[in-house]
Design a protein around this motif. Sequence first.
Motif, PDB file in Angstrom:
ATOM      1  N   ALA A   1       0.851  -1.199   0.000  1.00 27.17           N
ATOM      2  CA  ALA A   1       0.000   0.000   0.000  1.00 27.17           C
ATOM      3  C   ALA A   1       0.883   1.244   0.000  1.00 27.17           C
ATOM      4  CB  ALA A   1      -0.903   0.018   1.227  1.00 27.17           C
ATOM      5  N   ASP A   2       0.299   2.363  -0.384  1.00 24.29           N
ATOM      6  CA  ASP A   2       0.992   3.653  -0.257  1.00 24.29           C
ATOM      7  C   ASP A   2       2.378   3.646  -0.892  1.00 24.29           C
ATOM      8  OD1 ASP A   2      -0.912   5.323   1.644  1.00 24.29           O
ATOM      9  OD2 ASP A   2      -0.870   3.253   2.380  1.00 24.29           O
ATOM     10  N   ILE A   3       2.392   3.388  -2.191  1.00 25.24           N
ATOM     11  CA  ILE A   3       3.664   3.381  -2.938  1.00 25.24           C
ATOM     12  C   ILE A   3       4.076   4.833  -3.229  1.00 25.24           C
ATOM     13  CG2 ILE A   3       4.871   2.190  -4.816  1.00 25.24           C
ATOM     14  CD1 ILE A   3       2.948   0.328  -3.273  1.00 25.24           C
ATOM     15  N   HIS A   4       3.082   5.693  -3.427  1.00 28.30           N
ATOM     16  CA  HIS A   4       3.314   7.131  -3.653  1.00 28.30           C
ATOM     17  C   HIS A   4       4.311   7.401  -4.782  1.00 28.30           C
ATOM     18  CE1 HIS A   4       0.884   8.994  -0.443  1.00 28.30           C
ATOM     19  NE2 HIS A   4       1.047   7.828   0.154  1.00 28.30           N
ATOM     20  N   LEU A   5       4.139   6.721  -5.912  1.00 26.30           N
ATOM     21  CA  LEU A   5       5.027   6.961  -7.045  1.00 26.30           C
ATOM     22  C   LEU A   5       4.903   8.418  -7.501  1.00 26.30           C
ATOM     23  CD1 LEU A   5       4.586   3.733  -9.227  1.00 26.30           C
ATOM     24  CD2 LEU A   5       6.532   4.365  -7.771  1.00 26.30           C
TER      25      LEU A   5
ATOM     26  N   GLY B   1      -4.351   1.260  -2.140  1.00 23.71           N
ATOM     27  CA  GLY B   1      -4.512   2.714  -2.243  1.00 23.71           C
ATOM     28  C   GLY B   1      -3.212   3.502  -2.253  1.00 23.71           C
ATOM     29  N   ASP B   2      -3.286   4.714  -2.846  1.00 23.55           N
ATOM     30  CA  ASP B   2      -2.123   5.600  -2.989  1.00 23.55           C
ATOM     31  C   ASP B   2      -0.966   4.939  -3.743  1.00 23.55           C
ATOM     32  OD1 ASP B   2      -3.586   7.518  -1.688  1.00 23.55           O
ATOM     33  OD2 ASP B   2      -2.312   7.655   0.085  1.00 23.55           O
ATOM     34  N   PHE B   3      -1.305   4.314  -4.854  1.00 26.08           N
ATOM     35  CA  PHE B   3      -0.270   3.794  -5.756  1.00 26.08           C
ATOM     36  C   PHE B   3       0.529   4.988  -6.280  1.00 26.08           C
ATOM     37  CE2 PHE B   3       0.382   1.613 -10.149  1.00 26.08           C
ATOM     38  CZ  PHE B   3       1.631   1.163  -9.763  1.00 26.08           C
TER      39      PHE B   3
ATOM     40  N   ASN C   1      -6.540   8.301  -1.029  1.00 22.18           N
ATOM     41  CA  ASN C   1      -6.864   9.731  -1.012  1.00 22.18           C
ATOM     42  C   ASN C   1      -5.976  10.524  -1.961  1.00 22.18           C
ATOM     43  OD1 ASN C   1      -4.977   8.849   1.024  1.00 22.18           O
ATOM     44  ND2 ASN C   1      -4.865  10.954   1.744  1.00 22.18           N
ATOM     45  N   HIS C   2      -4.768  10.000  -2.258  1.00 22.80           N
ATOM     46  CA  HIS C   2      -3.873  10.738  -3.144  1.00 22.80           C
ATOM     47  C   HIS C   2      -4.205  10.564  -4.626  1.00 22.80           C
ATOM     48  CE1 HIS C   2      -0.724  12.516  -0.559  1.00 22.80           C
ATOM     49  NE2 HIS C   2      -1.224  11.655   0.309  1.00 22.80           N
ATOM     50  N   ASP C   3      -4.642   9.356  -5.002  1.00 21.83           N
ATOM     51  CA  ASP C   3      -4.877   9.135  -6.440  1.00 21.83           C
ATOM     52  C   ASP C   3      -6.359   8.941  -6.760  1.00 21.83           C
ATOM     53  OD1 ASP C   3      -5.092   6.618  -5.320  1.00 21.83           O
ATOM     54  OD2 ASP C   3      -3.315   5.807  -6.318  1.00 21.83           O
TER      55      ASP C   3
ATOM     56  N   LEU D   1      -9.199  -1.761   1.787  1.00 22.06           N
ATOM     57  CA  LEU D   1      -9.764  -0.543   2.378  1.00 22.06           C
ATOM     58  C   LEU D   1      -8.642   0.438   2.706  1.00 22.06           C
ATOM     59  CD1 LEU D   1     -12.396   0.807   3.509  1.00 22.06           C
ATOM     60  CD2 LEU D   1     -11.922  -0.329   5.673  1.00 22.06           C
ATOM     61  N   HIS D   2      -8.870   1.700   2.324  1.00 25.15           N
ATOM     62  CA  HIS D   2      -7.875   2.747   2.557  1.00 25.15           C
ATOM     63  C   HIS D   2      -8.392   3.631   3.694  1.00 25.15           C
ATOM     64  CE1 HIS D   2      -4.317   4.874   1.068  1.00 25.15           C
ATOM     65  NE2 HIS D   2      -4.953   6.012   1.253  1.00 25.15           N
ATOM     66  N   THR D   3      -7.886   3.433   4.893  1.00 25.09           N
ATOM     67  CA  THR D   3      -8.368   4.215   6.039  1.00 25.09           C
ATOM     68  C   THR D   3      -7.382   4.187   7.202  1.00 25.09           C
ATOM     69  OG1 THR D   3     -10.207   4.505   7.606  1.00 25.09           O
ATOM     70  CG2 THR D   3      -9.596   2.256   7.124  1.00 25.09           C
TER      71      THR D   3
ATOM     72  N   GLY E   1      -4.637   0.114   3.765  1.00 21.35           N
ATOM     73  CA  GLY E   1      -3.606   1.063   3.376  1.00 21.35           C
ATOM     74  C   GLY E   1      -3.952   2.376   4.045  1.00 21.35           C
ATOM     75  N   HIS E   2      -3.129   3.368   3.877  1.00 21.44           N
ATOM     76  CA  HIS E   2      -3.311   4.757   4.315  1.00 21.44           C
ATOM     77  C   HIS E   2      -2.388   5.152   5.466  1.00 21.44           C
ATOM     78  CE1 HIS E   2      -4.848   8.717   4.443  1.00 21.44           C
ATOM     79  NE2 HIS E   2      -5.468   8.612   5.580  1.00 21.44           N
ATOM     80  N   THR E   3      -2.368   4.408   6.570  1.00 19.19           N
ATOM     81  CA  THR E   3      -1.473   4.765   7.667  1.00 19.19           C
ATOM     82  C   THR E   3      -0.063   4.334   7.257  1.00 19.19           C
ATOM     83  OG1 THR E   3      -3.278   4.261   9.163  1.00 19.19           O
ATOM     84  CG2 THR E   3      -1.106   4.556  10.154  1.00 19.19           C
ATOM     85  N   HIS E   4       0.882   5.281   7.323  1.00 13.67           N
ATOM     86  CA  HIS E   4       2.210   4.971   6.800  1.00 13.67           C
ATOM     87  C   HIS E   4       3.101   4.243   7.793  1.00 13.67           C
ATOM     88  CE1 HIS E   4       1.974   8.059   3.269  1.00 13.67           C
ATOM     89  NE2 HIS E   4       1.006   7.172   3.271  1.00 13.67           N
ATOM     90  N   LYS E   5       2.505   3.422   8.628  1.00 14.46           N
ATOM     91  CA  LYS E   5       3.337   2.548   9.457  1.00 14.46           C
ATOM     92  C   LYS E   5       2.631   1.214   9.646  1.00 14.46           C
ATOM     93  CE  LYS E   5       1.789   3.629  14.077  1.00 14.46           C
ATOM     94  NZ  LYS E   5       2.007   4.298  15.337  1.00 14.46           N
TER      95      LYS E   5
HETATM   96 MN   LIG Z   1      -0.735   7.370   1.652  1.00 15.66          MN
END
Ligand SMILES: [Mn+2]
Length: 445
Positions: A16-20, A61-63, A97-99, A193-195, A226-230
Amino acid sequence: MIVVSSKIMAKFLHIADIHLGISRYRRFGTADRTRDFFEAWSDCIQRYALEEQVDFVLIAGDFFDTRRVEPQAMNHAMFCLMKLKAAGIPVIVIEGNHDQREASNQFSWLRSLSRWGFVRLLEPFYEDDGTIRFDSWNEQRGSGSYIDIETRDAKFRIFGTTWYGTTVTRQLPILVDEVRQHRREDAFNVMLLHTDVEGQMNRPIPALPVAKINELKAVVDYLALGHTHKNFEIDGWVYNPGSLEACSVDEYANIRGAYLVEVKEGKHEARLMRDYHQRPFVRFRFEVSGRATPEELHEALFAALRSEITPHDPDDEDSLAPVLELTLAGQLGFKSSLLEINRLREEIREEFHPFLCIARDITVPVEYAVATGSSEHYSRGDRERRVIESLIARDARYQLQATEMTDLTLEAKRLALAEEQPEKIVALIEQRLSALPVASMESAS
Ligand SMILES: [Mn+2]
């Protein structure tokens, strides 16, 4: 859709949260951290999807870091998506939320990638009256809310959702109902789920209560968050891998990784894999109090750095140069204009060869020392209030309202930290300012 596999055990990768394409580091201006996000993604896919020959990959989420995807970020995405497609490994994605697609626009890069067969974007659909509808996957259209994947040893039904923000708590019962209607009794049911989840993040913002999540437990075998960055895990069925890389300096200390999940006879085992390209990080805090001159501070700082930090060897290709974050704290013994932080950073770069040096100056300048006084006796909050109030009081226009202005400043800060909409914060400030007595504001201008 059917995937035929000859392996003993079914296996999937949950990330999750790759943030490319992340660009928030550019303001530091020196090194390209965007590349690190690509390396993390590419290394992770190579090791844990291709070499492990997983049956599918989940991206919760947040690929992408932004919905308007930069050409470079799309190159980074396709580099791996093409390899996965060639290997016959489906990639199942939801929006974060980002993409997330703009509400007014039916097009998005995730939808296009799904249509072209590089990912399977799962999303709920909406009836004209606004009710949520879950549709089964349609391979021709490249769209659907849930998808079936079958291996020799396991059947999976995977449900997708979208980003609900603070309405997630309200939406969840509806999602539970939809999943209950469409879940497959003879399959391993997975939901993406992204939360944020209450008690699992550092931010003071609303999140999904664990009691609410438990409503899903009866209908879902594996909740892929996904979503929480830890990283966190709840009760052996809720999993959040964390972002693949640190998206801000505050995230460096977090544990993060990728879940490699094996499924056999309805039971699963999820292992957090962390042995891929992740930029190391060194945090260094230095107390400036008691250093009377810039020269004295410089000497003490470098002595401390040399005793604790090993310089990176630029010729060593096997180790990654770290990001070095220097924080200067305490009470400055001289005028803050004499603290040449950019020069300090330059010298640190030359001597220690970090990938990037971030310098944070949270010292209290000698000019403001009055406000903090004997600061040990006050809590952090009290000191903050006293500093702000004394700064405001220096401006003759606001002197008489220093207390009200301080309240307002602190409240605006609280709202900003709670990610309140900027327009609402501005409205509050305007409303409060207009309520202050006008005469004194004019008298000094
Ligand atoms: Mn994220």
